[in-house]
Motif scaffolding. Sequence first.
Motif, PDB file in Angstrom:
ATOM      1  N   GLU A 188      -6.000  57.873  55.540  1.00 38.55           N
ATOM      2  CA  GLU A 188      -5.057  57.824  56.658  1.00 38.55           C
ATOM      3  C   GLU A 188      -5.466  56.785  57.699  1.00 38.55           C
ATOM      4  O   GLU A 188      -4.622  56.188  58.351  1.00 38.55           O
ATOM      5  N   LYS A 289      -2.293  49.344  58.756  1.00 35.87           N
ATOM      6  CA  LYS A 289      -2.859  50.531  58.135  1.00 35.87           C
ATOM      7  C   LYS A 289      -2.330  50.662  56.699  1.00 35.87           C
ATOM      8  O   LYS A 289      -1.165  50.349  56.426  1.00 35.87           O
ATOM      9  N   ARG A 291      -1.648  53.355  55.108  1.00 36.60           N
ATOM     10  CA  ARG A 291      -0.643  54.414  54.979  1.00 36.60           C
ATOM     11  C   ARG A 291       0.769  53.942  55.329  1.00 36.60           C
ATOM     12  O   ARG A 291       1.742  54.636  55.011  1.00 36.60           O
ATOM     13  N   THR A 292       0.896  52.766  55.979  1.00 41.06           N
ATOM     14  CA  THR A 292       2.234  52.254  56.313  1.00 41.06           C
ATOM     15  C   THR A 292       2.891  51.528  55.142  1.00 41.06           C
ATOM     16  O   THR A 292       4.062  51.158  55.220  1.00 41.06           O
ATOM     17  N   TYR A 300      -1.307  49.275  48.089  1.00 42.86           N
ATOM     18  CA  TYR A 300      -1.388  50.733  48.199  1.00 42.86           C
ATOM     19  C   TYR A 300      -2.095  51.321  46.978  1.00 42.86           C
ATOM     20  O   TYR A 300      -2.973  52.189  47.102  1.00 42.86           O
ATOM     21  N   LYS A 304      -5.630  53.373  46.780  1.00 43.78           N
ATOM     22  CA  LYS A 304      -5.771  54.696  46.173  1.00 43.78           C
ATOM     23  C   LYS A 304      -6.983  54.742  45.241  1.00 43.78           C
ATOM     24  O   LYS A 304      -7.742  55.713  45.221  1.00 43.78           O
ATOM     25  N   GLY A 309      -8.213  59.597  47.169  1.00 44.27           N
ATOM     26  CA  GLY A 309      -6.887  60.172  47.371  1.00 44.27           C
ATOM     27  C   GLY A 309      -6.628  61.304  46.396  1.00 44.27           C
ATOM     28  O   GLY A 309      -5.606  61.955  46.451  1.00 44.27           O
TER      29      GLY A 309
END
Length: 719
Positions: A188, A289, A291-292, A300, A304, A309
Amino acid sequence: MRHYLSDWKAIIYNLAFFLNGLLIFLLVFESRFDVPGWMFPLGRLHPVVLHFPLVALLIYGCWTIIVEKQGSARWNADLAGILLLLGTFTATIAAFSGFILSKEDSEVSSTLLWHKYLGVGISIGSVAWYGLARYLSPWKIPAKSVSFLFIVLLLAAGHLGGNLTHGEDFLIIPSNFSEETAGKVSFEEAQVYENLIRPVLQQKCYSCHNADKSKGGLQMHTAELLLKGGKSGMLWDTTQKDLGLLLGRVHLPLDDKKHMPPRGKVQLTAEEVVLIAEWVRAGSDFKQKVRTLSPQNPVYSYAKNTLGGHRVGDIYTFEAADAEEVRALNTNYRVVKPYAPESPALFVNFYNKTAFKSSEISDLLPLKGQIVSMDFSKMPVKDEDLKIISQFTELRKLLLNFTEIQGKTLPELKKLPNLKELALSGTAVQISQIKALESFPSLTKVYLWSTALTTEEQQTLVNKKIRFETGFRSDTVIIALNPPVIENEQQIVMGSTGVKLNHQIPGTEIRYTLDGTWPDSSKALIYSQPIPITKNTTIKARAFKAGWYGSAPVDKMFIKATYHIDSVRLILPPDTKYKGKGPASLTDGIKSSTETGSGNWLGYRDTNFESLFFFDKPAKVGSLTISTLCNVGGSVFPPAHVEVWGGSDEHSLQLLKTIKPLLPGKMIEGSRELLIDANFDPQLLSCLKIIARPLSKLPSWHPAKGKKAWVFLDEVIVN
């Protein structure tokens, strides 16, 4: 010296003495000394030879310190003398090669200066040490003091050398520091640059681009210095096909001297290359970030895998492909790699739109039982190609973003029993074709950003099994259009063929120019039908639509060709490394990419380009265009002199035109096409002869000054 030196020892010692004298001379006149190209390989030997004097002199120094008294059993004068002599000679070689290495293209830092002068001091001091060794009894204080001083100097020089090659923290930070640090950051809170990009740069780039060693004037250890770039310019440029200098150097062949990281250093993995490319393409936000990001984004996915995650992945029961077969199917434009460590699953990424062909897909069919992910984003994939893709039955993820897919053959993908994710953003698919996806057996997610679907059509896409991602829409937010598409793949235009422009979003107005200026929304020509090409022309186009920002510009050069050359004979052969397709490279109507190793260019350096061109029937010729390449950093220049001859046959030729192209006056980064036009009085000709002479000496401002330049040619067009 009363036989203190035997013959072979005297030869080695005198050679070391001479080299130290030469080294002192070079240091005194260092500012006036330019290292010739043939000496640079000697400099590259420095990391190899430096360990010999370090070990030999350290052992001799420690040996001297522990000797207790005359006649000690710990002392063997003959062996000690040989050890000191070997240490002296190799210290001289290490210092001399290190001096040559320091003259390569690097910024001079205080660490480099201290390391260089300490190395030279050790070299000169070791010669003196050996010459005076017979007067320094090892069991007495003066000899032990000299030994202690040399040990300190050796450790200091070695430490500074380690800082130059591995960074200041090499001794105190483990090699897996970046992964450990990254793993401690929560998903996060993780930032794309700080927790994903920076650890990769730290491992693969900092050793050559830090505060103490800034090769090419480039330092990379802060965001500000990354943005500043180095001597060759900015590190990235999203308007370039290869995204600029950083990614361009990464994708060069490993043997290319400009490939980064250099050969012998740890290379970036395919995942790390994609990570950096996607970050640059998205605008290189240093504060973004993780998470965006959309789950579709490769950054992304990388996060992960890197940050954790607790995602449960697929279990693959099929056998792994043959490693040699996988390696053979990797090219400069296609990457085939394992999906995860120790996994039999493979993923494929494609690069370079101009080099893409349908065979790039069919060639991978031997791996159809192992490939689980394929990324065709921005490649010219067409509807008929989906029939080939449907044969990859283990495919789970298929990215077709901003391709030429119209959607007519989407049902072919229903043959993929395991397909879970399908990305169709930026394509021309219709709502009826999207609705048909609901019957696909395993499909759970479809991405449809920037398509022609209306808001009302998007609202009808409600399905319990499939999640349709259509992107963010708002009446108060204005976003930019995608650039228009120039559909013509071939740059050489014959006959009345026109240039077609297209845009995926209905109602979009395309404006273009032919005079070299960038189009605006009011004065530029509006595209309504194929654009005729009557001469060599660069078309520049943008897309406009009410409620949207105008798109980024797109441009492409087109070359007009009136006559087809029936046959070609090369009088002088090209260099064996750049022989292209032989004579066919000059008349096949295919413009090569700007990469010298593309396999289409004819390269000449040691001889002139001389070639005869024949027409079966006499043609009334008044001009011709020679397509060449300019890559200043790679010593590829326009020809210094061009001659065009013509006549009824090869034995009756007359000089029609002499051209001296404008040569570059400074370093220019990257490669670019260069057209040389020759105009003369129109006349009936059956034979043409072209002579292009390479530049005999590169200019004084060029790193390879004095050497011959290359000339690269790939097409001759006659009008």
